[in-house]
Motif scaffolding. Structure first.
Motif, PDB file in Angstrom:
ATOM      1  N   THR A 136       0.818  -1.208   0.000  1.00 14.13           N
ATOM      2  CA  THR A 136       0.000   0.000   0.000  1.00 14.13           C
ATOM      3  C   THR A 136       0.857   1.266   0.000  1.00 14.13           C
ATOM      4  O   THR A 136       0.350   2.351  -0.253  1.00 14.13           O
ATOM      5  CB  THR A 136      -0.970   0.038   1.201  1.00 14.13           C
ATOM      6  N   VAL A 137       2.144   1.122   0.281  1.00  8.16           N
ATOM      7  CA  VAL A 137       3.042   2.273   0.351  1.00  8.16           C
ATOM      8  C   VAL A 137       3.397   2.742  -1.061  1.00  8.16           C
ATOM      9  O   VAL A 137       3.956   1.991  -1.855  1.00  8.16           O
ATOM     10  CB  VAL A 137       4.324   1.939   1.146  1.00  8.16           C
ATOM     11  N   ILE A 138       3.057   3.988  -1.349  1.00  2.47           N
ATOM     12  CA  ILE A 138       3.380   4.592  -2.646  1.00  2.47           C
ATOM     13  C   ILE A 138       4.815   5.105  -2.620  1.00  2.47           C
ATOM     14  O   ILE A 138       5.581   4.873  -3.540  1.00  2.47           O
ATOM     15  CB  ILE A 138       2.420   5.752  -2.978  1.00  2.47           C
ATOM     16  N   ILE A 139       5.132   5.853  -1.555  1.00  4.85           N
ATOM     17  CA  ILE A 139       6.481   6.415  -1.448  1.00  4.85           C
ATOM     18  C   ILE A 139       6.803   6.683   0.018  1.00  4.85           C
ATOM     19  O   ILE A 139       5.929   7.026   0.807  1.00  4.85           O
ATOM     20  CB  ILE A 139       6.652   7.702  -2.287  1.00  4.85           C
ATOM     21  N   VAL A 140       8.060   6.512   0.337  1.00 10.81           N
ATOM     22  CA  VAL A 140       8.586   6.861   1.652  1.00 10.81           C
ATOM     23  C   VAL A 140       9.428   8.118   1.453  1.00 10.81           C
ATOM     24  O   VAL A 140      10.383   8.118   0.677  1.00 10.81           O
ATOM     25  CB  VAL A 140       9.459   5.726   2.230  1.00 10.81           C
ATOM     26  N   ASP A 141       9.044   9.193   2.143  1.00 11.17           N
ATOM     27  CA  ASP A 141       9.779  10.449   2.077  1.00 11.17           C
ATOM     28  C   ASP A 141      10.564  10.601   3.378  1.00 11.17           C
ATOM     29  O   ASP A 141      10.042  11.071   4.387  1.00 11.17           O
ATOM     30  CB  ASP A 141       8.806  11.613   1.878  1.00 11.17           C
ATOM     31  N   VAL A 164       5.132   8.673   5.120  1.00  8.42           N
ATOM     32  CA  VAL A 164       4.873   7.516   4.276  1.00  8.42           C
ATOM     33  C   VAL A 164       3.529   7.771   3.606  1.00  8.42           C
ATOM     34  O   VAL A 164       2.527   8.021   4.285  1.00  8.42           O
ATOM     35  CB  VAL A 164       4.797   6.212   5.109  1.00  8.42           C
ATOM     36  N   TYR A 165       3.507   7.746   2.288  1.00  9.57           N
ATOM     37  CA  TYR A 165       2.282   7.964   1.525  1.00  9.57           C
ATOM     38  C   TYR A 165       1.745   6.604   1.094  1.00  9.57           C
ATOM     39  O   TYR A 165       2.475   5.784   0.553  1.00  9.57           O
ATOM     40  CB  TYR A 165       2.556   8.839   0.304  1.00  9.57           C
ATOM     41  N   VAL A 166       0.454   6.382   1.353  1.00 12.50           N
ATOM     42  CA  VAL A 166      -0.154   5.095   1.021  1.00 12.50           C
ATOM     43  C   VAL A 166      -1.264   5.257  -0.006  1.00 12.50           C
ATOM     44  O   VAL A 166      -1.880   6.323  -0.119  1.00 12.50           O
ATOM     45  CB  VAL A 166      -0.677   4.360   2.278  1.00 12.50           C
TER      46      VAL A 166
END
Length: 121
Positions: free
Chosen positions: A66-71, A77-79
């Motif tokens: 579900t994680v789109i990107i980790v900043d 954390v964008y899900v």
């Protein structure tokens, strides 16, 4: 059928061994809480998110897919999912579900097809 949901996407930018505890978790329509626990284990990666007051202090289990990107710079954390989709996921109780294979199958199915409008993530 649902094993892929327990792995990070290659485009998520997550580096194994990075401590995500305390990172803010952002759904597609706003913040849902903070990472309270996570696993980087191959084929069994996930986030446990403390939702605070958003859904009355409950925790939710999010498969790594579900994680789109980790900043890492912003510690976010964008899900891939709305607050409502995450709120409607099968209820999570750490003591009961963290090592429960049946629960993992249920949540894996929800996030791979049921909760996300039939699309495979």
């Amino acid at each position: 059928m649902t094993e892929h949901v327990w792995s990070y996407r290659s485009t998520a930018g997550h580096l194994t061994g990075t401590d995500l505890i305390g990172y803010t978790v952002e759904a597609t329509d706003g913040s849902i809480g903070k990472v309270d626990k996570h696993s980087d284990e191959a084929g069994d990666s996930y986030l446990v998110v403390d939702t605070g007051i958003w859904i009355f202090g409950k925790e939710v289990l999010l498969p790594a897919s579900t994680v789109i990107i980790v900043d890492a710079n912003r510690e976010k954390v964008y899900v891939d999912g709305t607050k409502e989709q995450i709120k409607n996921a099968p209820e999570f109780h750490r003591e009961k579900h963290l090592d429960d294979v049946g629960y993992r199958e249920e949540i894996g199915t929800y996030y791979s097809i049921g909760g996300f409008g039939g699309r495979i993530i």
